[in-house]
Design an enzyme around this catalytic site. Structure first.
Site, PDB file in Angstrom:
ATOM      1  N   LYS A 188      37.594   4.643   4.327  1.00 53.92           N
ATOM      2  CA  LYS A 188      37.743   3.411   5.384  1.00 53.92           C
ATOM      3  C   LYS A 188      39.186   2.995   5.475  1.00 53.92           C
ATOM      4  O   LYS A 188      39.603   2.537   6.714  1.00 53.92           O
ATOM      5  CB  LYS A 188      36.686   2.460   5.056  1.00 53.92           C
ATOM      6  CG  LYS A 188      36.929   1.086   5.919  1.00 53.92           C
ATOM      7  CD  LYS A 188      36.526   1.546   7.384  1.00 53.92           C
ATOM      8  CE  LYS A 188      36.298   0.232   8.332  1.00 53.92           C
ATOM      9  NZ  LYS A 188      37.165  -0.821   8.269  1.00 53.92           N
ATOM     10  N   ASN A 192      41.397   2.917   8.862  1.00 53.50           N
ATOM     11  CA  ASN A 192      42.213   1.817   9.570  1.00 53.50           C
ATOM     12  C   ASN A 192      43.528   1.949   9.764  1.00 53.50           C
ATOM     13  O   ASN A 192      44.404   1.320  10.613  1.00 53.50           O
ATOM     14  CB  ASN A 192      41.828   0.395   8.621  1.00 53.50           C
ATOM     15  CG  ASN A 192      40.713  -0.104   8.786  1.00 53.50           C
ATOM     16  OD1 ASN A 192      39.551   0.679   9.041  1.00 53.50           O
ATOM     17  ND2 ASN A 192      40.618  -1.537   8.617  1.00 53.50           N
TER      18      ASN A 192
HETATM   19  C1  6PG Z   1      36.547  -1.424  11.867  1.00 58.27           C
HETATM   20  C2  6PG Z   1      37.745  -2.485  11.806  1.00 58.27           C
HETATM   21  C3  6PG Z   1      37.924  -3.697  11.075  1.00 58.27           C
HETATM   22  C4  6PG Z   1      38.850  -4.276  10.623  1.00 58.27           C
HETATM   23  C5  6PG Z   1      39.536  -4.800  12.043  1.00 58.27           C
HETATM   24  C6  6PG Z   1      40.825  -5.846  11.741  1.00 58.27           C
HETATM   25  O1  6PG Z   1      36.483  -0.248  11.428  1.00 58.27           O
HETATM   26  O2  6PG Z   1      35.435  -2.224  12.060  1.00 58.27           O
HETATM   27  O3  6PG Z   1      38.699  -1.533  11.061  1.00 58.27           O
HETATM   28  O4  6PG Z   1      37.112  -3.065   9.616  1.00 58.27           O
HETATM   29  O5  6PG Z   1      38.722  -5.303  10.127  1.00 58.27           O
HETATM   30  O6  6PG Z   1      40.018  -3.999  12.598  1.00 58.27           O
HETATM   31  O7  6PG Z   1      41.670  -5.223  10.875  1.00 58.27           O
HETATM   32  P1  6PG Z   1      43.182  -5.997  10.977  1.00 58.27           P
HETATM   33  O8  6PG Z   1      42.922  -7.491  10.834  1.00 58.27           O
HETATM   34  O9  6PG Z   1      43.874  -5.526   9.769  1.00 58.27           O
HETATM   35  O10 6PG Z   1      43.797  -5.520  12.246  1.00 58.27           O
END
Ligand code: 6PG
Length: 472
Positions: A188, A192
C-alpha cells in the site's frame, strides 16, 4: 472457517470516514457488523443514519461488550490513526481477545510498525494483520482494493468477507493475501508512492498547458477528459478532468484557480522513498513527486523569487497534445516500473515472495491508481520478462518505444520554456540511465579512489584495484 459462537461477523472500530464506509460496505454485503468508536456519541448517530442497514450494525461503546459481540475467531478491523493511537488500542484490547482472534489495521501504517506489532503477537495464538485499503471514501463504501498482510490463519478467516466487499475487475475481487507481517502495508505504501508520482505528472502537464500554453482550467480539463478513454484511461485522469472543469460557487471561477498551490501529505510517499533508498534503490520519479510537494509548501519564498529570478528561458514550441499524452503515458509506465522495483527489493529482503502480477491485478479496480495500464502490467508480469524487469517485457517495451519520443519532446520544450517538470524529467533520466549498459560510475569510482583510496573493480581483471593517479 467455522464460527464458534453467534454474534457479529466482524468488528469495526473507528467510525471516521473510512471506518464508517467499510462498516456499511460489510453490512450491505450481508455481514453483521459490531461497531465502536472512541467518541461514544458517534456510534448511535452512525447506526441511526445507516437506514435499512442499521439492523446489521451492533453499536457498543464499551470495548469489552464490543469484543464479546463478535463471533469467534474474531476479526476486528481498526480504522484509526496509525502510530501511537494504534499501539494504545492494541494494549487496551489484547487482554479481551482469545486464541485465534485477529486484529486488523486498515489504516496507512508504516510497515515497520506493522512488522513490530505482528512480531509482538507471535506465539500468543492471536494475530495481527496490516491491510492496505485504497479507494477513498467511495471505494471503501462500494468496493476498495485491499492489500492484505499477516498470517494464513487470518487470511482464511478474513477472505470471504474482504472478497465480498472488494472492488471487482471483470468479476474478480481486487484483494489478496500478499505476504506475511508488513507485506500488505508495504505494498500500500508503494501504491501511494506511485499515486504521488502519477498525480505530480498530471499536475506537470497541467502546468505546461497553463503556464506555457496559456490555456484555461476548463480547456485543460476537456483535454484530460478526452484522454480518459484512451491509453491513459484511469481514475486519476478522470478526477483531474472533473476537478479542472468544476466551478467555484462563491466566485464563479474554476475551483482549481481558487485553491492555494500548497499540497499536503501524510507520509506514505516519503516512506516509499525512505525504504527505497535504504535498499539501495532510487525511485526518482516518486522522489521528484514527494520533493515537489515540499517545494509547494515553500509558498512565501516562491512568491518572493518570482520577480527576482531570471528564467533564462529559450525559444521553444509549446508541446502539442499528442506529445503531452505520450509523455504522461511513458512517465506513468516508468513510475510503476520504479515502484515494482522497490517492491521486488523489499520482497527479497523480507522474504515475502510478492507476486507482482497479483499486485497489478488487485490494483486494476477500486484503488486510486487504477488504470488501463495495470491490466497490461499484470499480463507482462505473467509473460516473458527478462530479468524480472517490467520495462523489458516485450509489450511494455513497445509502449515505451512509441511514447518516449513524446516524453523527450515535452521535457526538452518544458526545460527550454522554463516550466518545471521534475517528475517527467526524472522518469526520462531513469529511462536513459537504465538503458545504457556502460554508465558513468567508472568516473565516480576513480574519484573515490583518487581522494580516498576506496579501490575499484577493473573491467579486465577480478579483485580490488587502485589507480596510478597523477598527483594534483
Ligand atoms: C488511497 C489513498 C489514501 C491516501 C490519500 C491521501 O489509496 O485511497 O492513497 O490512502 O490517504 O490519497 O494521501 P496524502 O495525504 O499523503 O496525499
Amino acid at each position: 472457517m467455522a464460527k464458534t459462537s453467534t454474534g457479529a461477523d466482524i468488528g469495526v472500530y473507528g467510525l471516521g470516514t473510512m471506518g464508517s464506509a467499510l462498516a456499511l460496505n460489510f453490512a450491505s454485503q450481508g455481514f453483521d457488523v459490531a461497531v465502536s468508536n472512541r467518541e461514544a456519541n458517534w456510534i448511535a448517530d452512525f447506526v441511526k443514519e445507516a437506514g435499512p442497514l442499521a439492523d446489521r450494525l451492533k453499536g457498543n461503546a464499551d470495548l469489552a461488550f464490543f469484543v464479546q459481540s463478535i463471533s469467534r475467531p474474531r476479526s476486528i478491523l481498526f480504522m484509526i490513526p496509525s502510530g501511537a493511537p494504534m499501539d494504545a488500542m492494541i494494549k487496551l484490547i489484547t487482554p479481551l481477545l482469545e486464541e485465534g482472534d485477529t486484529l486488523i489495521d486498515g489504516g496507512n501504517a508504516d510497515f515497520n510498525a506493522t512488522r513490530r506489532r505482528s512480531a509482538a503477537f507471535d506465539g500468543t495464538g492471536m494475530h495481527f494483520v496490516g491491510m492496505g485499503v485504497s479507494g477513498g471514501e467511495q471505494g471503501a463504501r462500494h468496493g476498495p482494493s485491499m492489500m492484505v498482510g499477516g498470517s494464513d490463519h487470518s487470511w482464511t478467516q478474513l477472505r470471504p468477507m474482504v472478497e465480498a466487499i472488494a472492488a471487482k475487475f471483470e468479476g474478480e475481487p481486487c484483494v489478496d493475501h500478499l505476504g506475511p507481517d508488513g507485506a500488505g502495508h508495504f505494498v500500500k505504501t508503494v501504491h501511494n508512492g506511485i499515486e504521488y508520482a502519477d498525480m505530480q505528472m498530471i499536475a506537470e502537464i497541467y502546468g505546461v498547458k497553463r503556464d506555457a500554453g496559456k490555456q484555461s482550467a476548463a480547456e485543460i480539463g476537456a483535454l484530460f477528459e478526452s484522454w480518459s478513454s484512451g491509453p491513459l484511461s484511469s481514475y486519476l485522469i478522470e478526477v483531474s478532468a472533473a476537478a479542472l472543469q468544476s466551478v467555484d460557487v462563491k466566485t464563479g471561477l474554476p475551483v482549481v484557480d481558487v485553491i492555494l498551490d500548497q499540497a499536503g501529505q501524510k507520509g506514505t510517499g516519503r516512506w516509499t522513498l525512505i525504504e527505497a533508498l535504504r535498499m539501495g534503490q532510487s525511485a526518482n520519479t516518486i522522489e521528484a513527486a514527494v520533493g515537489a510537494r515540499g517545494w509547494s509548501s515553500e509558498k512565501a519564498i516562491r512568491v518572493m523569487a518570482e520577480p527576482l529570478l531570471e528564467a533564462g528561458a529559450l525559444a521553444a514550441q509549446v508541446p502539442d497534445d499528442a506529445d503531452l499524452e505520450h509523455a504522461l503515458l511513458a512517465g506513468r509506465i516508468l513510475a510503476h516500473a520504479q515502484g515494482f522495483r522497490v517492491l521486488a527489493a523489499a520482497s527479497e529482503e523480507f522474504d515475502w515472495s510478492l507476486d507482482m502480477a497479483r499486485i497489478s491485478e488487485i490494483w486494476r479496480a477500486g484503488c486510486i491508481i487504477r488504470s488501463a495500464l495495470l491490466d497490461d502490467f499484470a499480463k507482462a508480469f505473467r509473460g516473458e520478462l527478462p530479468g524480472g524487469h517490467l520495462v523489458l517485457a516485450p509489450e511494455i517495451r513497445k509502449m515505451l518505444g512509441a511514447s518516449i519520443p513524446g516524453l523527450r519532446r515535452v521535457v526538452a520544450a518544458s526545460v527550454s520554456l522554463g516550466v518545471a517538470v521534475p517528475a517527467l524529467s526524472a522518469s526520462l533520466a531513469w529511462y536513459d540511465s537504465m538503458r545504457r549498459g556502460r554508465g558513468t560510475a567508472n568516473l565516480i569510482q576513480a574519484q573515490r579512489d583518487f581522494f580516498g583510496a576506496h579501490g575499484f573493480e577493473r573491467v579486465d581483471a577480478s579483485g580490488k584495484h587502485h589507480g596510478d593517479w597523477n598527483a594534483l
